[in-house]
Enzyme design. Structure first.
Site, mmCIF file in Angstrom:
data_model
loop_
_atom_site.group_PDB
_atom_site.id
_atom_site.type_symbol
_atom_site.label_atom_id
_atom_site.label_comp_id
_atom_site.label_asym_id
_atom_site.label_seq_id
_atom_site.Cartn_x
_atom_site.Cartn_y
_atom_site.Cartn_z
ATOM 1 N N GLU A 382 0.822 -1.119 -0.119
ATOM 2 C CA GLU A 382 0.036 -0.053 -0.037
ATOM 3 C C GLU A 382 0.889 1.392 -0.208
ATOM 4 O OE1 GLU A 382 -3.062 -0.195 -0.847
ATOM 5 O OE2 GLU A 382 -3.108 -2.315 -0.433
ATOM 6 N N HIS A 385 1.599 2.117 -3.640
ATOM 7 C CA HIS A 385 0.622 2.857 -4.055
ATOM 8 C C HIS A 385 0.596 4.376 -3.771
ATOM 9 C CE1 HIS A 385 -1.577 -0.314 -5.935
ATOM 10 N NE2 HIS A 385 -2.056 -0.921 -5.027
ATOM 11 N N HIS A 388 3.161 6.044 -5.370
ATOM 12 C CA HIS A 388 2.680 6.644 -6.758
ATOM 13 C C HIS A 388 1.924 7.872 -6.658
ATOM 14 C CE1 HIS A 388 0.977 4.380 -10.769
ATOM 15 N NE2 HIS A 388 1.748 5.512 -11.228
#
Ligand SMILES: [Zn+2]
Length: 589
Positions: A382, A385, A388
């Site tokens: 996570e 992510h 990102h």
């Protein structure tokens, strides 16, 4: 509630997508795009916007639009119903044990959990097992009662096909043929063609080719695993043939015999705060960014911590909230969320506000939060992510951060798991919560040795479901097949062995009939090719090679969905991804 709203929402979406005046304006801009001197990102935004309208039927003649609206409405109702049925059937099932002998083989903690579940259900003094994974899996792993394992396993795999009012067989085939019809109305050969056009894979053939490359090695490994278990059965002096309801049980026995690895021995090395610091450390070494806790900014719950993320030059990048413990009102699982997406407005870079969420093991009165190794991997996932989202530098919200195709988005997250699991990195962050000692070599060695354990099984059951998904969504005829027969034929085509069943059978395959994964279940392992191949670039240089990290940041993480993902990837890697690194990672090489 959602059941009532679904058709209204479908209609509302269609009203916007098929609004002739609105589409005329979009089309006018699109048709004149060559004269607009657009930047690549602007061109992408226009292309995506226009395509979304067309893919929703904006350009169709009125008669076709009218039929498309009906199809969308029916699909919206059926898919909600499908998911509801699965949930209800999951929740309705309980297996009540009132004779202690029937608990043979189950560890004390599993028995205690089942006793608690019984109490909650008004059956004190008995034991209740359910089809929820935390109840089902330990039962299959540890129960010595083969007949009861079979009972639980069949209850799980027959969901949605019990001939009651929650039966999903007719719904599955109806949904599939409605999708065939919709694809036809929109000018596509199949639903998969329609879906995949927007993904990296682009075509059904590309997905089939890809799944096919993995299938052979995975099946060979699974057969070897089955043989190993059959041998164990023989050594126990029994003479039955390994069945799917035996797999978990004998896998557990093989694991213990071969690797002697115990989850409880690992936990002291995975204190939540240390794991989070480990994730921050990896990001710092790779990208030069820093994370500083901020206690002066508002939080929505006392369990939440907030961090300001700064770039190497000290400039502000993002705010990251982490929210890791379960609460009654909180959904299960782990995920990343954007409170504010990054964009540039009136020349100003609006930086993102992001959260990472989990439901990890909580601290107790005398112990900090000691999480499992799996949970540590999830935290890094996570956090990937989140990176990102944190590092993105785009202009438009709808293209920034993690707004990328489904089969590309897991690259940013899954790649972080590679660092989390690397022995060299484990030595840095996996420290004993009391002594601060790094994880001992003996444990690391056991982890290394067992890393291919059961990979054949896990890959095969996953790939089987991916093939099933593709088979449904490459139908070209609007004739409804008989659902279970369809499943059987699909599994026969790939030669699935009888000891393993598809991770999902069609009557409870919510991902594809109720969630957003139709013709997309392959995405997870598609992205694993990318993350394994991308991580390989670090292995070829060094684990924290700054030049490679810089290239990954500039070409992939910063770019969001502003260009075709393959173009972005090739700019980073200098070539298209290769499957070899994944095969090696799963032990199939
Ligand atoms: Zn993910």
């Amino acid at each position: 509630m959602y059941y009532e709203l679904a058709p209204k929402l479908a209609k509302h979406n269609d009203d916007i997508a098929m609004d002739a005046a609105l589409f005329a304006r979009v089309k006018a801009v699109y048709d004149g795009r060559d004269r607009l001197a657009l930047s690549p990102e602007e061109a992408r935004l226009l292309e995506e916007t226009y395509k979304d309208f067309v893919r929703s039927g904006a350009g169709l003649e009125p008669a076709k639009q009218a039929r498309l609206r009906q199809v969308n409405e029916e699909l919206s109702v059926l898919s909600v119903k499908f998911g509801e049925n699965v949930l209800k059937e999951n929740n309705a099932f309980e297996f009540v044990i009132n004779n202690e002998a029937d608990l043979a083989g189950l560890p004390a903690a599993v028995r205690a959990g089942a006793a608690d579940a019984a109490k909650e259900r008004g059956k004190p003094g008995q034991w209740v097992f359910t089809l929820h994974k935390p109840s089902l899996i330990p039962f299959l792993q540890y129960s010595e009662r083969r007949d009861l394992r079979e009972k639980m396993f069949k209850a799980y795999t027959n969901r949605g096909a019990n001939g009651n009012d929650l039966d999903n067989r007719a719904l599955a085939s109806r949904i599939a043929v409605l999708r065939v019809e919709r694809a036809g109305l929109l000018g596509y050969r199949t639903h998969a063609d329609y879906v995949l056009e927007k993904n990296m894979a682009k075509t059904p053939q590309a997905v089939y080719d890809f799944l096919g490359k993995l299938w052979g090695p995975a099946l060979a490994r699974a057969k070897a695993e089955a043989a190993e278990m059959q041998e164990m059965i023989r050594r126990e002096g029994r003479d039955f043939k390994l069945e799917p309801w035996d797999w978990w049980h004998y896998a557990e026995k093989v694991k213990k015999a071969k690797y002697d690895l115990d989850d409880t021995a690992l936990r002291p090395y995975f204190q939540l705060e240390n794991v989070l610091d480990g994730a921050f450390m990896v990001a710092g070494k790779l990208y030069g960014i820093t994370f500083a806790e901020r206690t002066d900014i508002p939080k929505y719950h006392e369990d939440v911590r907030a961090f300001e993320v700064k770039d190497a030059d000290g400039s502000h990048l993002a705010v990251l909230y982490v929210d890791y413990f379960p609460r009654a009102s909180k959904r299960g699982g782990a995920w990343m969320n954007n409170f504010r997406e990054q964009s540039i407005r009136e020349g100003k870079d609006i930086r993102p506000v992001i959260s990472n969420n989990g439901n990890f093991s909580k601290p107790t009165a005398d112990q900090p939060a000691l999480i499992s190794y799996e949970e540590a991997l999830t935290l890094f996932h996570e956090f990937g992510h989140a990176l990102h989202g944190i590092l993105t530098r785009c202009t438009y919200e709808s293209l920034s951060g993690t707004n990328v195709p489904r089969d590309f988005v897991e690259l940013g997250s899954q790649i972080m798991e590679n660092w989390a699991a690397d022995p060299e990195v484990l030595k840095m962050y996996a420290r004993h919560y009391q002594t601060g000692e790094p994880i001992p070599d003996a444990l690391l060695e056991k982890m290394q040795k067992s890393r291919f354990f059961n990979q054949g099984f896990e890959t095969v059951e996953y790939l089987a479901a991916s093939f099933l998904d593709m088979d449904w969504h490459t139908l070209t005829e609007a004739r409804e097949p008989e659902t279970l027969k369809f499943d059987e034929e699909a599994m026969a085509r790939i030669g699935l062995i009888p000891e393993i069943v598809s991770r999902y059978k069609s009557p409870h395959f919510s991902h594809i009939f109720s969630g957003g994964y139709s013709a997309g279940y392959y995405s997870y392992i598609w992205a694993e090719v990318l993350d394994s191949d991308a991580f390989q670039a670090f292995k070829e240089t060094s684990l924290f090679d700054r030049a490679t990290a810089e290239s990954f940041r500039r070409n992939v993480l910063e770019r969001g969905g502003t260009e075709d993902p393959m173009v972005l990837y090739k700019r980073f890697r200098g070539r298209e991804p290769k499957i070899e690194a994944l095969l090696k990672k799963r032990g199939f090489d």
